[in-house]
Enzyme design. Structure first.
Site, PDB file in Angstrom:
ATOM      1  N   GLY A 271       0.903  -1.231   0.040  1.00 34.35           N
ATOM      2  CA  GLY A 271       0.002   0.060   0.028  1.00 34.35           C
ATOM      3  C   GLY A 271       0.780   1.301  -0.068  1.00 34.35           C
ATOM      4  N   PHE A 272       0.132   2.418   0.098  1.00 37.01           N
ATOM      5  CA  PHE A 272       0.845   3.488  -0.170  1.00 37.01           C
ATOM      6  C   PHE A 272       1.835   3.881   1.307  1.00 37.01           C
ATOM      7  CE2 PHE A 272       0.126   7.938   1.622  1.00 37.01           C
ATOM      8  CZ  PHE A 272       1.102   8.623   0.889  1.00 37.01           C
TER       9      PHE A 272
ATOM     10  N   ASP B  29       0.272  -8.859   1.695  1.00 33.44           N
ATOM     11  CA  ASP B  29      -0.714  -7.801   0.937  1.00 33.44           C
ATOM     12  C   ASP B  29      -1.810  -8.673   0.135  1.00 33.44           C
ATOM     13  OD1 ASP B  29      -1.721  -5.561  -0.544  1.00 33.44           O
ATOM     14  OD2 ASP B  29      -0.318  -4.697   0.541  1.00 33.44           O
TER      15      ASP B  29
ATOM     16  N   GLY C 138      -3.491  -2.165  -2.095  1.00 37.54           N
ATOM     17  CA  GLY C 138      -2.200  -1.722  -2.322  1.00 37.54           C
ATOM     18  C   GLY C 138      -2.028  -2.269  -3.860  1.00 37.54           C
TER      19      GLY C 138
ATOM     20  N   THR D 161     -12.913  -5.909   7.409  1.00 41.04           N
ATOM     21  CA  THR D 161     -11.294  -5.839   7.418  1.00 41.04           C
ATOM     22  C   THR D 161     -10.686  -5.518   8.336  1.00 41.04           C
ATOM     23  OG1 THR D 161     -11.819  -5.488   5.265  1.00 41.04           O
ATOM     24  CG2 THR D 161      -9.582  -5.526   5.631  1.00 41.04           C
TER      25      THR D 161
ATOM     26  N   TYR E 173     -15.665   3.669   9.621  1.00 45.21           N
ATOM     27  CA  TYR E 173     -14.475   3.604   9.448  1.00 45.21           C
ATOM     28  C   TYR E 173     -13.852   4.101  11.148  1.00 45.21           C
ATOM     29  CZ  TYR E 173      -9.528   4.702   7.866  1.00 45.21           C
ATOM     30  OH  TYR E 173      -8.383   4.977   7.748  1.00 45.21           O
TER      31      TYR E 173
ATOM     32  N   LYS F 281     -11.695   1.534  13.727  1.00 42.78           N
ATOM     33  CA  LYS F 281     -10.495   1.766  14.125  1.00 42.78           C
ATOM     34  C   LYS F 281     -10.271   2.118  15.636  1.00 42.78           C
ATOM     35  CE  LYS F 281      -7.527   1.770  10.453  1.00 42.78           C
ATOM     36  NZ  LYS F 281      -6.506   1.157  10.278  1.00 42.78           N
TER      37      LYS F 281
END
Ligand code: UDP
Length: 328
Positions: free
Chosen positions: A10-11, A31, A36, A95, A149, A153
């Site tokens: 990913g980034f 990954d 990604g 996820t 989200y 988290k």
């Protein structure tokens, strides 16, 4: 050292892999290439001390093996981007939470140092600027999917801190503020790659709302330095730490800067949030980190400015646009 980076294609994960591989560590990336991209790590493939495994962090048998044999875990795998979250709310929640549960479970069993990235989204609609780690968290109602989200988290954070509390698992939580730089795609809605790419192509730049909302953008290379320091600093275990940059800019100001710095002829278009994300969307007006804790514990001091960010992102897109044109 052996280092496992989930979401390493990913980034942020791929920049982390570059840094740690350059320092001579043995890097394993897992990954599933959902968000990604292989091209983020293609330059590392075949090099000594680098291994890419294309699989999901929900593969428990594999995760157990990988965690057992490693020294450090950076759990960078996550659903990202407001656009993705609005479009796939079920996958986002699953996820994020299941993945972190698997990672923390095996890190606990094998007593491995682990870093869990969280997000500035958790501060939600909090109005006490700058956001400090001990502040109350204020999200919206559950019919506004954006907040899924933040809540997923937040639950990750609770679980990480619970492992620390119960068995002193060496785990640190980092709240990443808007992190940007080369390799970030605009595909999931992120503002900087979208604006800079449009500016380079002289296409209209789309601002949501009136553009008075603001953000602070941290260069991914500053953030990655912070992440590596956190995992090596035992004082960070059992702690939540903000990382990012505290230079604030409005979204309208960002659009103007992107146009000016790239010498673009793009016009700025204003569209309502409902057009961008559908109904049921609430934005955050301001989001500014307090970096005091990061500075005190790990000496964190970001050095890269918004200008540097725009230049680096512009350079990447110029290359991409050039090769798109050459292949057309
Ligand atoms: N935004 C915008 N145009 C875009 C993409 C984003 O005006 O093409 C706005 C978005 O509504 C938000 C800000 O820019 O107010 C930052 O959006 P991003 O998705 O990058 O990050 P986040 O909302 O998570 O801070």
């Amino acid at each position: 050292m052996k280092i496992l980076i989930t979401g390493g294609a990913g980034f942020v994960g791929s920049h982390l892999a570059d840094k740690l591989h350059n320092e001579g560590h043995e890097i394993t990336i897992i990954d599933d290439l959902s968000t990604g991209r292989y091209q983020n790590v293609a330059h590392l493939e075949g090099k000594e001390g680098f291994r890419l495994i294309i699989d999901t962090v929900l593969n428990e048998k594999l995760m157990e093996e990988l965690i057992r044999e490693t020294d450090r875990v950076f759990h960078m795998a996550s659903a990202v981007g407001v656009k993705l979250i609005m479009e796939h709310p079920v996958k986002t929640i699953e996820t994020i939470f299941r993945g972190t549960d698997v990672v923390l479970g095996f890190c606990s069993r094998y007593r491995k140092r682990v870093l869990i990235p969280s997000t500035s989204e958790v501060y939600g609609k909090g109005a006490s600027i700058p956001f400090r780690e001990e502040d109350d968290l204020l999200t919206g109602s559950t019919d506004k999917h954006r907040w899924a989200y933040a809540c997923a988290k937040t639950l990750d954070e609770f679980l990480a801190l619970a492992h620390w509390k119960e068995t002193r698992l060496p785990v640190a939580v980092v709240r990443l503020f808007n992190t940007v730089g080369p390799r970030q795609t605009g595909q999931y809605g992120m503002v900087v790659p979208n604006f800079v790419k449009s500016a380079i192509k002289n296409e209209p730049i789309t601002v949501h709302g009136d553009g008075s909302q603001s953000r602070c953008f941290g260069h991914v290379l500053d953030v990655v330095e912070g992440l590596t320091k956190v995992i090596e600093t035992p004082e960070c275990f059992g702690q939540v730490i903000n990382l990012g940059n505290s230079e604030e800019v409005t979204i309208k100001g960002l659009a103007e800067k992107a146009i000016e710095m790239t010498g673009s002829t793009s016009e700025i278009r204003y569209i309502p949030y409902s057009e961008a994300y559908g109904e049921g969307f609430e934005d955050m007006q301001r989001r500014v980190p307090s970096l005091d804790k990061a500075k005190r514990i790990i000496g964190y001091e970001p050095t890269r400015t918004l200008e540097k960010i725009i230049n680096d992102v512009a350079e990447q897109f110029r290359e991409e646009v050039k090769s798109e044109t050459a292949n057309a």
